[in-house]
Scaffold this active site. Structure first.
Site, PDB file in Angstrom:
ATOM      1  N   SER A 119       3.341   9.770  -2.475  1.00 14.61           N
ATOM      2  CA  SER A 119       3.512   8.448  -3.080  1.00 14.61           C
ATOM      3  C   SER A 119       2.197   7.697  -3.003  1.00 14.61           C
ATOM      4  O   SER A 119       1.575   7.632  -1.935  1.00 14.61           O
ATOM      5  CB  SER A 119       4.607   7.668  -2.354  1.00 14.61           C
ATOM      6  N   HIS A 123      -3.921  -1.145  -5.405  1.00 21.44           N
ATOM      7  CA  HIS A 123      -4.145  -2.533  -5.806  1.00 21.44           C
ATOM      8  C   HIS A 123      -5.647  -2.788  -5.740  1.00 21.44           C
ATOM      9  O   HIS A 123      -6.290  -2.537  -4.719  1.00 21.44           O
ATOM     10  CB  HIS A 123      -3.397  -3.492  -4.871  1.00 21.44           C
ATOM     11  N   HIS A 133       0.511   3.354  -9.997  1.00 20.42           N
ATOM     12  CA  HIS A 133       1.477   3.994  -9.105  1.00 20.42           C
ATOM     13  C   HIS A 133       1.662   5.438  -9.551  1.00 20.42           C
ATOM     14  O   HIS A 133       1.660   5.740 -10.743  1.00 20.42           O
ATOM     15  CB  HIS A 133       2.824   3.254  -9.172  1.00 20.42           C
ATOM     16  N   ASN A 135       4.024   9.020  -8.016  1.00 26.19           N
ATOM     17  CA  ASN A 135       4.702   9.782  -6.970  1.00 26.19           C
ATOM     18  C   ASN A 135       5.358  11.012  -7.573  1.00 26.19           C
ATOM     19  O   ASN A 135       5.768  11.007  -8.740  1.00 26.19           O
ATOM     20  CB  ASN A 135       5.722   8.926  -6.207  1.00 26.19           C
ATOM     21  N   THR A 136       5.412  12.067  -6.789  1.00 25.86           N
ATOM     22  CA  THR A 136       6.198  13.243  -7.145  1.00 25.86           C
ATOM     23  C   THR A 136       6.885  13.731  -5.877  1.00 25.86           C
ATOM     24  O   THR A 136       6.369  13.554  -4.768  1.00 25.86           O
ATOM     25  CB  THR A 136       5.337  14.376  -7.735  1.00 25.86           C
ATOM     26  N   ARG A 137       8.038  14.371  -6.040  1.00 25.80           N
ATOM     27  CA  ARG A 137       8.820  14.755  -4.871  1.00 25.80           C
ATOM     28  C   ARG A 137       9.760  15.909  -5.213  1.00 25.80           C
ATOM     29  O   ARG A 137      10.108  16.131  -6.364  1.00 25.80           O
ATOM     30  CB  ARG A 137       9.639  13.575  -4.358  1.00 25.80           C
ATOM     31  N   HIS A 167      -1.808   7.074 -21.381  1.00 24.72           N
ATOM     32  CA  HIS A 167      -0.681   7.781 -21.989  1.00 24.72           C
ATOM     33  C   HIS A 167      -1.121   9.092 -22.646  1.00 24.72           C
ATOM     34  O   HIS A 167      -0.406  10.110 -22.552  1.00 24.72           O
ATOM     35  CB  HIS A 167       0.023   6.882 -23.002  1.00 24.72           C
ATOM     36  N   HIS A 197      15.747  -9.038 -14.030  1.00 25.87           N
ATOM     37  CA  HIS A 197      15.821 -10.482 -13.817  1.00 25.87           C
ATOM     38  C   HIS A 197      14.628 -11.226 -14.425  1.00 25.87           C
ATOM     39  O   HIS A 197      14.677 -12.440 -14.585  1.00 25.87           O
ATOM     40  CB  HIS A 197      15.973 -10.811 -12.322  1.00 25.87           C
ATOM     41  N   GLY A 280      15.827   5.899   7.416  1.00 26.08           N
ATOM     42  CA  GLY A 280      15.134   5.725   8.682  1.00 26.08           C
ATOM     43  C   GLY A 280      13.691   6.179   8.715  1.00 26.08           C
ATOM     44  O   GLY A 280      13.129   6.392   9.794  1.00 26.08           O
TER      45      GLY A 280
END
Length: 297
Positions: A119, A123, A133, A135-137, A167, A197, A280
C-alpha cells in the site's frame, strides 16, 4: 498459518510485494536526491524511516506483520508511505458476515484468512505535483482466493496532460491482459473512489479491482503485478515535471483542502482501512495514508 494450501503461491505473492516496495522506495529516494534546484532544494533530502509492524491475534499469538517505510518533510515528499504486510489468523464475526455477503464460500464455517499486499500513498510538498495512491494485494480463505487493488491520481491542481499520461500508462500495462480490462477497471475506479457525501470524485481516477479470481491464479497474479509495475512509469514523470514549479499561498490552500477530501474518503469509505483496523493490524500502518496537514472550510 497451519494450512499449507497454496503455500508456494502465497510465498511468491508476498515476496513480490516486498520486491516492489524495494523498487519504489529506491526510486523515491533517488527523486529526493535529484531535487537540487527550485523549491525545497536547500533542505536535506528525505529518508525513509523503516519500522517493522506486527499483528497479534485474539489469542495473543503471532499473526503476521510487515514493514512500514515512511518519509516525512523531504524536498519532494511532504509525507509518503510504502508499506507491505503479510497477515493471517481468524476473521471476527463482523468480517465473516461481510465476506459471506460478498459470496465468499465457507467463510462462516472456517473463518481462517491470509492476506499480503503493498500500500502506497504520497503527499507532495509542491501543490502542482499530484498526490497518488497505489495498492495491490492477495487474499486467501479456505474456500477462496482473490486479488485486488489499483492506482489513482489525486491532484489538487489538475493538468489534463498529466491525467492523460497516467491513464495511458495504466492502459498500456493492462491491455496485454485483454482489451476490455482497462475500460472495466477504470469504470470501477471511478465508482469506488467517489465521495458520496461530497458528490464528487477524490481525484482524476485510475484503475481498481477487487475479488479478482478467474480460476487461473497465475494469470490473475500477472495482472496484479502489471498494475504494480505500471505505477512508477505512470506517476514518476509527473512528479519530476511538477516538483520544481513555483507555488503561492492560494496553491497551498487548494492542496490542503483537497487533502481534506482524501482524509474523509479514507476514514469513511476505504475498504482497506476498515479491514486493517477491524482485524487488529498496526493502526499507524493502516492510517499511514492520512496526510500530514489538511484543511476544511
Amino acid at each position: 498459518m497451519t494450512s499449507d494450501i497454496m503455500t508456494v503461491e502465497k510465498d511468491e505473492a508476498a515476496g513480490w510485494f516486498r520486491s516492489l516496495q524495494d523498487e519504489i522506495t529506491a526510486a523515491f529516494v533517488a527523486l529526493e536526491q535529484s531535487q537540487t534546484q527550485g523549491p525545497m532544494s536547500d533542505r536535506a533530502p528525505g529518508r525513509f524511516e523503516v519500522t517493522p509492524t506486527k499483528r497479534t491475534g485474539d489469542d495473543g499469538e503471532d499473526a503476521g506483520g510487515g514493514r512500514m517505510c515512511v518519509m516525512r518533510d523531504g524536498r519532494v515528499f511532504e509525507k509518503v508511505g510504502v508499506n507491505v504486510s503479510t497477515v493471517y489468523g481468524t476473521l471476527g464475526q463482523a468480517a465473516q458476515a461481510s465476506m459471506a455477503a460478498r459470496g465468499v464460500p465457507g467463510i462462516e464455517e472456517d473463518p481462517r484468512f491470509w492476506a499480503a499486499g503493498i500500500s502506497l500513498v504520497a503527499h507532495m510538498q509542491n501543490p502542482h505535483a499530484p498526490a497518488v495512491h497505489m495498492n495491490t494485494r492477495m487474499f486467501w480463505t479456505p474456500g477462496a482466493w482473490w486479488f485486488g487493488g489499483g492506482a489513482d491520481l489525486n491532484p489538487c491542481i489538475e493538468y489534463a496532460e498529466d491525467t492523460a499520461h497516467f491513464h495511458d500508462t495504466l492502459k498500456a500495462h493492462l491491455d496485454p491482459h485483454g482489451a476490455d480490462l482497462y475500460p472495466s477497471l477504470k469504470a470501477w475506479a471511478d465508482e469506488y473512489f467517489y465521495i458520496p457525501h461530497r458528490k464528487r470524485a477524490r481525484g482524476v481516477g485510475g484503475v481498481f479491482m477487487d475479488d479478482r479470481c478467474t480460476g487461473d491464479w497465475r494469470a490473475d497474479f500477472a495482472l496484479t503485478q502489471d498494475i504494480g509495475r505500471a505505477f512508477l512509469p505512470a506517476w514518476l514523470p509527473l512528479a519530476e515535471k511538477r516538483r520544481g514549479m513555483a507555488w503561492d499561498e492560494a496553491d497551498k490552500d487548494a492542496q490542503l483542502r483537497h487533502r481534506g477530501l482524501y482524509a474523509e474518503y479514507n476514514l469513511v469509505y476505504d475498504r482497506g482501512t476498515k479491514f486493517g483496523l477491524a482485524t487488529g493490524h498496526d493502526p499507524d500502518a493502516v492510517l499511514m495514508s492520512l496526510p500530514p496537514l489538511a484543511k476544511w472550510a
